[in-house]
Structures are given as C-alpha cells and as structure tokens.
Write a protein that holds these residues in place. Sequence first.
Motif, PDB file in Angstrom:
ATOM      1  N   THR A 141      -3.599   8.852  -0.706  1.00 45.68           N
ATOM      2  CA  THR A 141      -4.167   7.515  -0.751  1.00 45.68           C
ATOM      3  C   THR A 141      -5.633   7.638  -1.117  1.00 45.68           C
ATOM      4  OG1 THR A 141      -2.646   6.860   0.976  1.00 45.68           O
ATOM      5  CG2 THR A 141      -4.473   5.383   0.512  1.00 45.68           C
ATOM      6  N   THR A 165      -9.188   6.129  -1.247  1.00 43.89           N
ATOM      7  CA  THR A 165      -9.966   5.067  -0.598  1.00 43.89           C
ATOM      8  C   THR A 165     -11.417   5.143  -1.075  1.00 43.89           C
ATOM      9  OG1 THR A 165     -10.260   6.562   1.261  1.00 43.89           O
ATOM     10  CG2 THR A 165      -8.569   4.849   1.482  1.00 43.89           C
ATOM     11  N   GLN A 216      -9.642  -1.555  -3.194  1.00 41.45           N
ATOM     12  CA  GLN A 216      -8.391  -1.509  -2.451  1.00 41.45           C
ATOM     13  C   GLN A 216      -7.822  -0.088  -2.406  1.00 41.45           C
ATOM     14  OE1 GLN A 216      -5.951  -4.819  -2.591  1.00 41.45           O
ATOM     15  NE2 GLN A 216      -5.119  -3.816  -0.772  1.00 41.45           N
ATOM     16  N   ALA A 217      -7.273   0.269  -1.242  1.00 44.63           N
ATOM     17  CA  ALA A 217      -6.643   1.580  -1.135  1.00 44.63           C
ATOM     18  C   ALA A 217      -5.457   1.639  -2.086  1.00 44.63           C
ATOM     19  CB  ALA A 217      -6.166   1.816   0.291  1.00 44.63           C
ATOM     20  N   ASP A 232      -6.864  10.770   1.023  1.00 45.48           N
ATOM     21  CA  ASP A 232      -6.354  10.897   2.386  1.00 45.48           C
ATOM     22  C   ASP A 232      -7.495  11.210   3.354  1.00 45.48           C
ATOM     23  OD1 ASP A 232      -3.833  10.279   1.720  1.00 45.48           O
ATOM     24  OD2 ASP A 232      -2.954  12.234   2.146  1.00 45.48           O
ATOM     25  N   ARG A 283      -5.916   9.102   8.213  1.00 48.18           N
ATOM     26  CA  ARG A 283      -6.175   8.152   9.301  1.00 48.18           C
ATOM     27  C   ARG A 283      -5.068   8.141  10.333  1.00 48.18           C
ATOM     28  NH1 ARG A 283      -6.343   3.300   6.518  1.00 48.18           N
ATOM     29  NH2 ARG A 283      -6.240   2.357   8.570  1.00 48.18           N
ATOM     30  N   GLU A 333      -5.219  -1.036   4.399  1.00 42.41           N
ATOM     31  CA  GLU A 333      -5.468   0.152   3.571  1.00 42.41           C
ATOM     32  C   GLU A 333      -4.210   0.974   3.315  1.00 42.41           C
ATOM     33  OE1 GLU A 333      -8.963   2.450   4.094  1.00 42.41           O
ATOM     34  OE2 GLU A 333      -9.858   0.762   3.018  1.00 42.41           O
TER      35      GLU A 333
END
Lengths: 879, 118
Positions: free
Chosen positions: A174, A176, A180-181, A245, A540, A730
């Motif tokens: 992902t 970030t 937007q994720a 990530d 996360r 997210e």
Amino acid sequence: MRAWWSKIARAFGRRSGLGEELSEEMQAHLEFLAERNVERGMSAEEARDAARREFGNAALMRERSYESWQFRGFETLLRDIRYALRGIGRAPAFSLIVILTLAVGIGANTAIFSAVYAVLLKPLPYPSGERLVWLGESTAKATGISVTWLNFDHWRKENHAFESMAGFESADFTLTGRGQAVLTHAGIVTSEFFPLTGARPVLGRLFTASDDDPHAPATVVVTREFWARALGSDPAIVGKTLMLDGSAYTVVGVLARVPGFFGRTTDYYLPLRPTAVQLARRDAHGSMRALALLRPGVTLAAARADIDTIMERLAKADPGPEDDHRVYADFLTEVWTGDVRHVFALLIGAVGLVLMLACANIGSLLLIRMTQRAREMAIRSAIGAGRGRLARQLVTETLLITLLGGACGLLLADFGLHLLKALGPRDIPRLMEASLDVPVLLFSAALTLVVGLICSLAPVLGSRRVNLSTQMKESSTGAGSGRLGHALRGGLVITEVAAALVLLFTSGILLRSLLATENINPGFAPKHVLALELQLPDGRYKTHAAILDFYARLEMALRALPGVQAVGAVNCPPGGGDCGDDWYSVVERPAPRREDVPLTLVNLADANCFQTMGIRILAGRGPAEEDHLGAPAVAVINETMARTWWKDARSALGQHIKLGGPYMDGPALEIVGVVSDVPQMGLDGPAQPVVYRAAAQDADSAMVVMIRTSGDPVTRMASVRRVLAATDSEIPIQSLKSCEAWLGASLTQRRFIALLLALFAGIAVALAAIGCYGVLNFWVSSRRHEIAIRMAMGADMAAILRRTGRQAAALGGIGLLIGLCASWGASRWVSSMVFGISAHDPAVFFMAVTGALLIVLISAAVPLWRATQVSPMETLHEV
Amino acid sequence: MSTVDYLPEEKRLELLQGTLEVLILRSLKLEANHAYGISQFLQQQSDNEFVVDNGSLYPALQRLLQRGWIAAQWKTSPNGRRARYYNLTAAGRKQLVKATSQWERFVAAMARVLAPEG
C-alpha cells in the motif's frame, strides 16, 4: 522457362550487343536485296533505294525485336486483369458469394492466427528470450515449489549451465503519503534480473549487486508508467522516498520500458533480499522463483542435471527435511504458454476446417461456372489462344477474386480480433498484444495466395478437358460435366458434410461441458452475496489483535447496513483457487512415509463465514467465538477430506490434523466440524481436500468479506465502499464483486473456447449447406434432358426422386461416415476440456449427426423439387 | 504472339498466327540460313503465296532464339558477304516435329469440319 532465362541473361549481360548485331544483320539484308536488284538490271543507286523500300521500316523492326527481349508478361497481365475484372462484373452474384465465402474463411484464419502469433509464436521481448529458463524446485509429486534462498544462492554460484541467474517474486504494497492510499504491485528481484530482461533506465540507475545486500538502504526502481501516473513524472524523483506499507524506500531510477514479466501491471521493483531465517535454513520457502539464461549450446536436460548435481551435493553437505528436492526447469515460453497451446491448436484446427469448407465451396462454384464457360473457352482456343494462355487467364481471374476476398477477409479479421480481445480470457498471456502486424499480414497474404492457387486448380483442370471438336458438337450442358467433374464435385460434398459434422460434434461437446459446469451445484448459495477483497497494509496492522479488531469492526458496521442479512469473512472464496496449501497428516493414524505425506488446501474462516455463504455443516460446528487465540486450535474440514480418512463425517470429529505433516513444524488442530465441498478451484475444477482454520487463531491481513444481501447485491456496492472508508480510509479495495462473478471467472476460458467453436461450427454448417446445395442443384440442371426423357417415357415423380435422391443420399452417407470417424478421433483432442460428460457423449454424437443430416436434407430439398418440376415438353424443345 | 502478318497484296494468303515460327524452323531444317535467305526460301517454297514481312520475321527470329530453338552465328556467305546465319538446335528440331504433327491434325480436323456434309 528457357525463354525467361535467356531474357534474364540478355538483360544483365549482352544487352548492348543486341542493337549493333541487329543493325549489322539488317545492313547485310539490305545489301542482299540491293545485290539482287542490281542483278535484275537496276543502277546501284536505284537498287539501294528499292531495297530500302522493300525491306520496310528498319527502326520499327528494331523496336519490335527489342520488345521480344523485354518482359511483355506485365502487359499481358494487365490485360488479363482487365479481362478478369470484366468477368467478375458480368457475374456479380457469383463473384459476391465467392468473395464473401473467402472473406469468412480468411478472416477467421487471420484473426485466430494473429492471436496464436502473439501468444505462442512471437519471440519474447527479451534479449535471447528463447534461452530464458524458469527455475523452481520439484519433488517426485510436485513441480510448482518455490526456490529457497540458500538453494538459489548455491545454484547461482555453482552452476555451469547458465550465463546468469536472477531470483524474482511479486508482492503488493500500500502506497501512502501521496494522496489517497493505493494498492500497488511490486516485482521483487535480484540485481541480475534487469540485464536478463534487457531493461534500461531513463532516469537514475537500476539495481546493482550492492542493492542485494540485506543491510543496504531500501531502494526502489519505478516503472515509467507508474512514474507518470502516480508520481507526476517528477524529473527530480531520484533520491526521493516512497512510503510502502509504512516503510520508506529511496527511488534510485526510472525504467525505460516495462519488462512485462509478471503477467500483470507492475508499478515498481524492489531488491530481493533474504531474511535471517532464509539465510539460515535451506528449507525456508518463500515465493521466489529463478530466471536464468542458458548458455548457448547447452540443452535443458543438461542444465537440469547440472543443478540436480548441486542439490545432491547440498543434501549431503547440509541435510534437512527436503533432501529429495530437485530442480524444476523449463523454458519461459513453455511455462507461460504450455497450458493454452492445446486451446489454440483446437481453434486453429477449427478455422482450418472452415477454410477448407470455403475452398471446397469456391472450387465447386468455379467448376460449375467453368462448365458454363466451356463454350467461351473453346472459341477462344479456336481463334488462337494457347492452352497455357487460357490457363493463365483462368488463374488470373481466380487469383484476382481471391485477392478481393482476402482483402475483405482482413477487414473481417480486424473486427474479429477486437471481439477476440474483448471476450478473451485475461489470463492468456500476451493475447492483448495481438494485432494485424507484419507477420500476420504476410501469413494472410500467403494464405490468400495458396487458397487462390488451390481454387484455380478446379477450373484449370476443367479447362484442360475443353477441346474444340467435342465442345462444338456437345449440347449446352458443357464439357465439364464429364467424369472428372463429377468425381470432384462428389468429393466436395463428402468433404463438406464430414467437416461440418466434426465441427458440430466438437463444439457440441464443449457447449455441453460448459452447460454442465454452469449448472453444477456449487454446494453453497452464491446468489445475493457480495465479496469484498481486502489486504490490510502490513505497516499499520502488525499484530493479530489489530487485524482481528479491524475485521470485527468492519463486519459489525456492514451488518448494520439496511438490506444486509449476514456478513462473514474467508481467506480464499470459492473459485479463488489455491491461496495456500500445506502438507498434513492425521495424528490418530500411522505416520506416512516422508514421500507420501499428502497435501491439503488451507483456508481461514471466521465465525459467520459458513452461515453467510450458505455452506452446509454436515457434522459438528463451524468456527465460533470461543475459538480465540488462547483456546485449543481447531479445524473444520471439507467433505472430500473427511471421506478420504473416515467412513462418515461424524467419525472425523474429535480427531486431529497435523499441518506440515509428521516431519515438519506445524500446529495440530482438533477437527470440530465437517462442511460440504465448495468449488474452490473453480466450477470445473477437481474437488480437493480443504482445512479451514479459525480466522481468530491464525489471523491474516488478506481476507474476503462476504456480504449476503436481500436484493441484487450490485446495488449495495456503493454503501459497502462507504462503510469501509468510514472504518479506515487508507485501505485500498482489491476487488468488490458478486460471489457469482468469482465463480464465473473460472469459466471465462471455457466459455471463450466454446463460444468460438460454436461460431465456427455455425459458419461451417452454413458453408456446407450452400456448397451441397450448389453441387446438387448443378447436378439436376445438367441432367434436365435425361430427366425430361425419362418423364416422357413414363417415369413417375417417385421414380425421378428416387433416382436423383440416390446420388444425394450416397454422397451424404459417405460424408457422415467419414465425419463420424473423424469426430471419434477429434474427441480425444478435446477430452482435456470435457467436463461432466464423456468425450464420446452419445447425445452429442446424435445431435451432430442429426445436424449434418439436416444440412444434406435441406440442401437437397430444392434441387430434388426442381427435378420433379422438369417439364418434358419444354425441356426437350429447348435444344 | 500478338503479331499478325499484314500483307498489302490482297491475293496473298495471310499467315495464321503462330505459323511463321514453324515455317522458319522448317526453312532451317536442311541448312543454316540468314534472314534474307529465310524470307526468299518461304516465298519460293509457297509459290509466292506467302510473302514474309520483315517486321514479323525479325521479332519471330528473336523469339526462336529466346526459346533456344535456333542459334545464330556470323558467317561469310558464298558471295563473300558477312551475314548472321541461323541454324536449328536439337530442341528446335524436336519442336519442328511436334509442330508439324499438330499442324497436320489441325488441317485434317478443319477439313473434316469444312467438308460438305453427305
């Protein structure tokens, strides 16, 4: 031939000599004439003038003598083409049918060939792509095993068969910190990968050996597309960081061209680095495979033996549980396209038959037309056209009409190719690259030419039989109605019936298989169920608790939506394929030998999963709230596994499954329930044993949340998205589609082939019907006199029908017989694609034969009717 | 083969298309000859029925050369003049036999067709 050769020799060698020689020769000629004139008593001057007059225009003569050394063929060709065009215009209906028939035949073949070329034949877009080899590990039972880092490292350093070897795997991260994720796709590769695939940077650098070091800073090479799409083509991107990530990676370069290696979009590449465990243990598998460039002159078998020697040495030096592992090696082209080769072979066979039918039809049409033109040909040969000249004219005419057909075929192919790409399954590699490029155009040009030459054989053969005296004497039926013509046309009918039968049969088998798979009972209730596929960013959601908490909150919020009846989560939904498997053993049974340890699919299900999907519980219970991390580990097994080991579902309860088998680490799980089978590998896939673990005891950040709705699930998609965004904005959605779409996706390839074959069978039936009709109709026309005489002599309608019908029945019968034999043979070809029925399914045989019989009946009906309508009076007066 | 002999004199026969080449081959059967000699030979042998137009003769000779049915070489004629002499090759001899028999069949067929019906 000889004349051509001397022309060519003259053109290159002695051209200039020709003029002088001619002048000299003519001069001599003039002097002979003058000499004779002097002998007759003229003065020298008079004699020369008279000679010049008598000799004629020397300049013109020289001109025409030169001409005979030039290639006059071109001029004749133009005349032939003009004549042929006029011929086409004179019979527009005939020409249109021929052109359309050809367009269908050549169009279908070109479209399929362009797909075959793109998928199977086109060289891989890598330097020395034909020597690239895909490497993995294998045992006596399995070939799809990943390479462990230590094995790879030994292979890379100790082999003698390869020039270079790279490790690769793929993963999703992902991204970030940039709006937007988004979920992004990474290729994870060792530094040797880029030279092997011929990749170059447009900015910065690619990976070097220093990037392979586990302690080096985290680096990333982005693709040009990703750079443009997600990073705004930032010219100063090198040196900046990407948050993937939750970890920072420094961009070191931008790739010029995507190597297109992983069969899906790849956004960027990360260096492949071993973990501490992978560096310590030779059996620590990840998902890495190796790509290697075979040395020129080394065979694949020799390369396998080379790597196997290394594996045997390692088994002695560093023994472990996987000492029986050997190498799996195959050419990259084979690995990528081996599965679809039989699909395309089948399609090529089908379009080949269609083309054959088209050729047969055109041949028979031309033959019929030839007999109508026999008089014209006879007259032309009487006024001086040689046989070669006539044959050339006929070939020119046929070729011209074929070329027109070929051109229309290309248009059709272009359309067909678009359709093919729109309908074609996405998992066929490189199918989307198919286009009407140069090799494809060359193919269709060659095909057109060959078809033209084959088709023109019929009229040329016919024209050889034309001869002046018989033709002038014969009645209007024409010379081509001789024995050869009849044999040819009879053969065409037989071929057409047989070919149509084969296509009807194969497409029937595949259509019935498709129906069988679509009507299969999936073992659960996929209607009204939405599947939301998620992958939580590892950065996360690091702990079990965090993952479980997220999914619990999400499910709760979804359950609160209006129209939602139940919500549950599973790791791998039905139709999702193999999301993970493992060795296993039953603790209560004697341990199997090491090489006999069985495999099972491993899945995760939460407490509400089975109820939401409507999967029946046959014994015991599903995972429940009490199966938390601290509680005894439990498992629910499917029916297939229960049947393998126990006499009924109930006896399995309370027994234990040991994952990893007796020889490897893994938890022992108590069986608390048995559920019905679901088509995990797709509707047409084989039933496989499955172990469901409780999601709470082995949390996975990747889950598919199943949502049962009261109405059409598609209408709930927007609210599902909203709920997810409210829970955590997210988290990117991997996919959101109905449960039926998951199941149906596994059938796209089957549907694609069945559809195409049905289409080709339809075309074949139409062509065969037209062809048979044409031949039988001609047969009746050319026998009108005979029929009229029979009628005049008192034959009744039944007798005429019997006589005429016997011909059609005989040809049709032979065609059916040959077609049946060929179908029997063809069924073995398609057997790998047959599902739910036998490859020799009698119902399909029956339907195909009925279909072919109908072709014969329908195409024979009108000519037969015409035969009975012959009026003896009129016909006999016609002559 | 588009050359059609054209003779101004009305009474003379028009050569059928393709026949000139056979006649040339025939004229070379016994001895080599030059273009003038060939035209003289044909005129005499046909009792002046055929007059060969040089405009047809020269291209016809070139065509025969191309097919390898005749060969040419420069020689001195009996009266001391240098001329280009043509002679039949082996292939030319074969062609002459073939063309002669074809011609005979053609004539016979024409005769049968044209013969008054009994």
